[in-house]
Structure formats: C-alpha cells, structure tokens
Design an enzyme around this catalytic site. Structure first.
Site, PDB file in Angstrom:
ATOM      1  N   HIS A  53       0.851  -1.184   0.000  1.00 41.45           N
ATOM      2  CA  HIS A  53       0.000   0.000   0.000  1.00 41.45           C
ATOM      3  C   HIS A  53       0.893   1.242   0.000  1.00 41.45           C
ATOM      4  O   HIS A  53       2.046   1.194   0.439  1.00 41.45           O
ATOM      5  CB  HIS A  53      -0.890   0.018   1.248  1.00 41.45           C
ATOM      6  CG  HIS A  53      -2.011  -0.978   1.202  1.00 41.45           C
ATOM      7  ND1 HIS A  53      -3.073  -0.962   2.061  1.00 41.45           N
ATOM      8  CD2 HIS A  53      -2.214  -2.035   0.360  1.00 41.45           C
ATOM      9  CE1 HIS A  53      -3.905  -1.949   1.769  1.00 41.45           C
ATOM     10  NE2 HIS A  53      -3.399  -2.626   0.748  1.00 41.45           N
ATOM     11  N   GLU A  55       1.072   3.921   1.795  1.00 35.99           N
ATOM     12  CA  GLU A  55       1.630   4.372   3.077  1.00 35.99           C
ATOM     13  C   GLU A  55       2.795   3.477   3.512  1.00 35.99           C
ATOM     14  O   GLU A  55       3.827   3.965   3.977  1.00 35.99           O
ATOM     15  CB  GLU A  55       0.556   4.370   4.171  1.00 35.99           C
ATOM     16  CG  GLU A  55      -0.609   5.305   3.911  1.00 35.99           C
ATOM     17  CD  GLU A  55      -1.770   4.624   3.178  1.00 35.99           C
ATOM     18  OE1 GLU A  55      -1.522   3.708   2.356  1.00 35.99           O
ATOM     19  OE2 GLU A  55      -2.927   5.009   3.429  1.00 35.99           O
TER      20      GLU A  55
HETATM   21 ZN   LIG Z   1      -3.319   0.422   3.536  1.00 33.76          ZN
END
Ligand SMILES: [Zn+2]
Length: 156
Positions: A53, A55
């Site tokens: 992901h 982040e």
């Molecule tokens: Zn995530």
C-alpha cells in the site's frame, strides 16, 4: 511547502499510478523538516505484494532514506485515509501526524472497502473469518526468553 502542497504531491502520485497502470489509486509521502523524504504508491498488483500500500511503501522509502526504523518528527500525507494495515504500520513507525485527503467511505464507493477488517478486529479471535489458533510447542517461549536475556539487542 504548505500542508496543502504536500497533499497535492501525494495525490499526484496516486493519479500517476492510475495513469501509468502501475497500481491502485493511492499515493503517500513522508515529510521531515519541510522536505519530502519518502514516497510511496500502491504497488499491490504490479509487485504481487498485498502489503504494498502507498503508506507502507512511503514508510519503507523514508526509513531507508533516514537509515532508521522510526519516523520521529515526520508527517505522512496520504491521498486516502489509511486502511487498518497501514494504521498499524503508521503506529509502528511513530510519525508525529498523518494527513489524508479522500476518506475510507470515498474508497469504499469505488471498491476499496476495508470496513470488513475493522469488523474482524472487533470480533473475538475464535469468531474471525480467517481461523487463528494458538499452537504451543515446548520451544514456543524460547525466542522471548532469549530476547529478554540478550545484552546487545536493539530495542524499538
Ligand atoms: Zn493500507
């Protein structure tokens, strides 16, 4: 650079990720002392990594750049409200603040619904969809005992 401009950078990463067909519509940056020190974009499908992901990728990039495992005094700007996995990663990385643009409800509307994970987390372990069972061989306590007694461990 203002908060607004940093957020635009994260959104730009998300948008480019879609345009270049590199992954989902998510981007994130890590800022320290007014400078971008980490960038991440969603790479789940292109790297066959369900944890890739934006982040998490930005945290990895920033930690590599800073040569540390903690993001002290850093801020994370992410194009969308973090999912439960990323919230966990963010707590481990310990930045001082997180800013997001789109909400998890916005993400759910286009098929990125993480509500079921929040619901699973609230259930007792035996009621979760993915079975999680304790298995305790006699060696089970050994890693913790060895850690506790280790003199030169790097605590975090
Ligand atoms: Zn995530």
């Amino acid at each position: 650079m203002s908060d607004f401009l940093f957020m635009e950078k994260a959104i730009e990463l998300a948008l480019n990720n879609v345009i270049t067909r590199h992954g989902g519509p998510f981007g994130a940056i890590v800022v320290k002392d007014g400078k971008i020190i980490g960038r991440g974009r969603n790479e789940v499908t292109t790297s066959n990594d369900p944890t890739a992901h934006a982040e998490v990728q930005a945290i990895r990039d920033a930690c590599k750049h800073l040569n540390t495992f903690q993001l002290d005094d850093c801020e994370i700007y992410t194009s969308c409200e973090p999912c439960p996995m990323c919230i966990g990663a963010i707590y481990w990385a310990r930045p001082k603040a997180v800013y997001y643009a789109a909400t998890k409800q916005d993400a759910a509307k286009i098929g990125f619904d993480d509500q079921f994970i929040y619901e699973q987390l609230e259930l007792p372990v035996e009621l979760r969809k993915i079975p999680m069972k304790q298995i305790s061989p006699s060696t089970g306590a050994l890693p913790f005992k060895t850690w506790e007694n280790s003199q030169d461990k790097v605590e975090y």
